[in-house]
Motif scaffolding. Structure first.
Motif, mmCIF file in Angstrom:
data_model
loop_
_atom_site.group_PDB
_atom_site.id
_atom_site.type_symbol
_atom_site.label_atom_id
_atom_site.label_comp_id
_atom_site.label_asym_id
_atom_site.label_seq_id
_atom_site.Cartn_x
_atom_site.Cartn_y
_atom_site.Cartn_z
ATOM 1 N N THR A 104 0.943 -1.309 -0.004
ATOM 2 C CA THR A 104 0.002 -0.016 0.174
ATOM 3 C C THR A 104 0.832 1.489 0.111
ATOM 4 N N TYR A 119 1.568 4.106 -3.121
ATOM 5 C CA TYR A 119 1.361 5.435 -3.162
ATOM 6 C C TYR A 119 2.490 6.306 -3.725
ATOM 7 N N THR A 148 3.348 6.091 -7.281
ATOM 8 C CA THR A 148 2.697 7.045 -8.219
ATOM 9 C C THR A 148 3.223 8.584 -8.261
ATOM 10 N N LYS A 150 2.030 15.903 -0.986
ATOM 11 C CA LYS A 150 2.299 14.588 -0.872
ATOM 12 C C LYS A 150 3.105 14.197 0.234
#
Ligand code: SF4
Lengths: 220, 653
Positions: free
Chosen positions: B408, B412, B415, B465
């Motif tokens: 997971t 993220y 990306t 981010k």
């Protein structure tokens, strides 16, 4: 079984009087091959196995943007015994190739191999290196080759589609893994003074015995 | 960083006796490059820095003499440990940052080169030791090992042994490191030829000019990339590439069998383990076991092999087996022309291609005495700092993978990384292997659209981010429980192990090449070198987050300042295919996201590097892994390895 596979499909199937009225829209007839391959090609389990830079692009392919799961191929297994696809992603070195051959031997049939990138295909930019194997197909059979250094994720996806097409073409009658000799293991190469392909051992012994000097590389 | 390289006039590459080329045996095509080599001209000697003078005063001029081009020469190699101890204790050079060798075949000696470094910064001190070249494949005379003084010399000495056949007396575990025990020959010796040997230097005639297509396999005697000694009999051979690996690990492992040699032999198997691990009066006597993790293992970040000795789940000993991705960068690099090597550097640490390019280009520029244009300087900083951000995204994602947060977090961060790679791709044409830097500049400028793209990333998307990343992870209970206090290595040990990069700064040492030995235009930006003091996995994670924020600051300032420079002015001088680098030597380094990446280059004035050595941070950082891991559970070993953030392409080269 061969008979079943060979029998031509009825073309006027919806009008065939042998099929009861209420089943006419619910029954499909196909070949066993088609069904079998359809199932297999959409659930390949690649081995979680990377060698070099190309593996980074393989990971990128598996990540959200390119999303391998769309093809039903996302379940990467770390154990060769659970995998049916080996993606050779990166430079194959002499020190590593015994392990790769062993991993390949441990994979159950049916198994497939994709050679990803220039290195796995033919040695790539490092071909002349003294510790580099000039392509994994010197040792194990390869189904699909992809060019690139590294191939883009799209190229890897393309190779998957190619492999799916290959699987579609296979027939239960002819696939090697139901035939005698299918479980022959590939002899694991040995690390002696250099890499030794055990299939060529006898030839190497004779040549080396005849040589007085080290058989050095000739001048260009 | 800079060791001043003498700028000898280009016309007469004064053949330094110390940098002569091997005679191009019966191959006239290679002759033009060797032209002028016969001329005996004095080799410029290095200017001595105050530290070198102090060293000379202490040991006397007969012991320490100026070396050709850079550094000092130790005349009597048996005094090396003494000199090393003096360097460490009196002159405060607390780590050996680079250790390699050069084969001066014409002059008949090997030169072992040491670069000592102060953790407070400044240029390294270069020390050279010579040993006579032996005959044929024999080992040379030994050089004293300095591992007991500098732990960071451990792997580096083994590498020199592996590549040159120079043994180090007193080394605790002197075995081949990148190749395997029993390999035939010492590959970096100038008279050793690989199986596909075609010529000493490129471009080979078969390729240019008038190239023709020929498969290497069709050209060589064994029809493959292999070579065997006369009389080799594979059918009567006991292969043991791991010979010696388990010898020192056998204590407490019952019935461990090891074969002691790789060679033709009947039975050389001995039982080493004795199973007497715990004292007899312990209630529960446990056997220890040896487990091999890798080279095919999901947690080893590539093809690394960790051999761990376990007592229950606790690691009691650890050894690393490297070289599964040894791609012979250095041998190939010495055949390549100077320019050829740039794309190869991309493939060292393949996550951070452009950071590697900078290291190489910087070293060559140092030797050629050229400077890139203003605009190119900004573009370099821009690319290098974006590279740092995307590399740290990757590192943190996979550290979490190792912690068990499978995929997971990594998804993220991949990306975000992909967005940065998109920018790289649109500028350079490739996502990973950018091949962007040139001697004196870079290869392309940014278009308006690309500028807008990177501004969006730098000012909007990435800061957001990074906040998100911190929110997810920094105070996460599980992350904290698994990482705080794990993999502790205090500052003094870290320095002694030549650790560099975020791991060193997480141990409280503010050492970053961008400030400690500045290069490029980093002095123009306002940024901090973050330091943390935990020296554990948690702080290694946190320092990477802090560094991403600092890099972002640099990128933002860079984009603003870049507007003052002239568009398109990205290459100093003319674009050239063929570069001649004046005879000389240089060691220069940059701070990549993994640590110090250095290049030690020797030129004999020709089109190719005479010696091309890569000082790799991933490789040297691994030296300290054992000390970090021993005592922890095996599950933590995986996490600690993840916190070092190694990339196998750079470890094995
Ligand atoms: S093909 Fe290129 S990217 Fe792939 S492993 Fe080889 S060098 Fe790396």
């Amino acid at each position: 079984m061969a008979e079943m596979v060979n029998r031509p499909l009825p073309t006027d199937f919806p009008n065939d009087p042998r099929v009861p009225e209420e089943l006419r829209n619910n029954v499909f007839i196909t070949t066993l091959d088609k069904l079998y391959n359809w199932g297999r090609k959409r659930s390949m389990w690649p081995m979680l196995f990377g060698l070099a830079c190309c593996a980074i692009e393989m990971i990128a392919t598996a990540a959200s943007r390119h999303d391998l799961a769309r093809f039903g191929w996302e379940l990467m297994r770390a154990s060769p015994r659970q995998a049916d696809l080996m993606i050779v992603a990166g430079t194959v070195t002499k020190k590593m190739v015994p392990q790769i051959v062993r991993l390949y031997n441990q994979m159950p049939e049916p198994r497939y191999v994709i050679a990803m990138g220039a290195c796995a295909t033919a040695g790539g930019p490092f071909k002349e290196g003294y510790n580099v194997v000039s392509g994994i197909d010197k040792f194990i059979p390869v189904d699909v080759y992809i060019t690139g250094c590294p191939p883009r994720p799209e190229a890897l996806l393309h190779s998957f589609i190619k492999l799916q097409q290959k699987i579609e073409q296979q027939s239960l009658r002819t696939v090697p893994w139901y035939r005698p000799g299918a479980d022959d293991v590939i002899p694991v190469p040995m690390l002696g003074p250099d890499l030794v392909d055990m299939r060529r051992a006898e030839e190497i012994r004779q040549k080396a015995a005849a040589a007085q000097q080290p058989i050095a590389a000739q001048e260009g | 960083m800079a060791e001043e390289t003498p700028r000898s006039e280009a016309q007469a590459p004064s053949a330094p006796p110390s940098a002569a080329k091997p005679a191009p045996a019966a191959k006239p095509a290679a002759a033009p490059k060797a032209a002028g080599h016969g001329a005996a001209k004095a080799v410029p000697l290095a200017t001595l820095t105050p530290e070198m003078q102090q060293l000379q005063q202490h040991f006397g001029e007969n012991v320490i003499a100026p070396a050709p081009y850079v550094g000092v020469l130790l005349q009597d190699k048996s005094r090396l440990p003494e000199v090393a101890a003096y360097l460490r204790d009196e002159l405060k050079y607390d780590s050996v940052t680079n250790l390699t060798a050069v084969d001066y075949i014409k002059d008949g000696y090997f030169e072992v080169v040491y670069h000592f470094q102060r953790s407070t910064g400044g240029e390294p001190l270069t020390l050279k030791v010579r040993v006579p070249r032996p005959q044929g494949n024999d080992l040379s005379e030994p050089v004293p090992s300095i591992t007991s003084i500098y732990a960071g010399a451990d792997f580096q000495e083994r590498e020199v042994y592996d590549m040159y056949g120079i043994p180090f007396s007193g080394h605790p575990d002197l075995r081949r490191i990148l190749l395997w025990e029993g390999f035939y020959g010492w590959p970096l010796r100038k008279d050793w030829r690989e199986a596909y040997y075609e010529g000493d230097t490129k471009p080979f005639d078969s390729r240019w000019p008038g190239g023709h297509h020929q498969l290497a396999e069709e050209r060589v005697p064994w029809a493959d990339n292999v070579n065997y000694p006369p009389g080799f009999d594979p059918l009567n051979f006991h292969a043991n590439p791991d010979a010696g690996l388990y010898d020192s690990m056998a204590e407490g492992v019952p019935g461990l069998k090891v074969a002691t040699k790789n060679g033709h032999s009947e039975s050389e198997t001995t039982v080493l383990g004795n199973g007497q691990a715990l004292a007899e009066d312990e209630e529960l006597r446990t056997d220890q076991i040896i487990v091999n993790m890798g080279p095919q293992h999901p947690s080893t970040h590539g093809v690394l092999r960790m051999v761990v000795k376990l007592d229950g789940e606790t690691v009691t000993d650890l050894k690393l087996v490297l070289g599964y991705l040894h791609r012979n960068h250095e041998k190939i690099g010495e055949r390549n022309t100077w320019l050829h090597n740039i794309p190869y550097t991309d493939r060292l640490d393949y996550i951070v291609g452009m950071a590697n390019e900078w290291g190489y280009v910087l070293t060559v520029e140092k030797m050629m005495g050229i400077k890139p244009t203003e605009r190119a300087e900004y573009l370099r900083v821009l690319m290098a700092e974006l590279t740092r951000i995307q590399s740290h995204f990757w590192a943190i994602g996979f550290l979490l993978n190792d912690l068990g947060a499978f995929y997971t977090p990594a998804l993220y961060f991949i990306t975000e990384r992909d967005l940065i790679l998109d920018f790289f791709e649109s500028v350079t044409g490739s996502r990973l292997m950018c091949n962007y830097f040139r001697f004196g500049g870079v290869s392309r400028d940014l278009t308006e659209a690309q500028l807008a793209q990177v501004k969006e990333l730098a000012f909007e998307r990435i800061p957001r981010k990074i906040d998100e990343l911190e929110e997810l992870l920094t105070d996460n209970e599980i992350v904290k429980a698994r990482t705080i206090g794990v993999g502790y290595l205090p500052a003094d040990r870290s320095i002694n192990y030549s650790l560099t990069g975020p791991c060193l700064r997480a141990a409280g040492v503010p050492y970053d090449i961008r400030r400690a030995d500045p290069y490029g235009i980093y002095d123009r930006f306002d940024f901090e070198i973050p330091v943390l003091y935990g020296a554990d996995v948690y702080d290694r994670y946190r320092i990477r987050v802090l560094e991403m924020r600092e890099s972002l600051k640099i990128v933002q300032q860079c984009l603003q300042q870049m507007e003052q420079t002239k568009w398109g002015d990205i290459q100093a001088g003319k674009k050239a295919y063929n570069h001649r680098v004046p005879a000389g030597q240089a060691y220069a380094r940059v701070e990549t996201p993994k640590g110090e990446l250095g290049f030690y280059l020797v030129s004999d004035g020709g089109q190719n590097p005479y010696r091309y050595h890569i000082r790799s941070s991933s490789f040297i950082n691994l030296t300290s892994l054992k000390e970090m891991v021993v005592g922890h559970k095996v599950a933590d070993a995986v996490v600690i390895l993840g916190s070092l953030d190694i990339v196998l392409g750079e470890v094995d080269r």
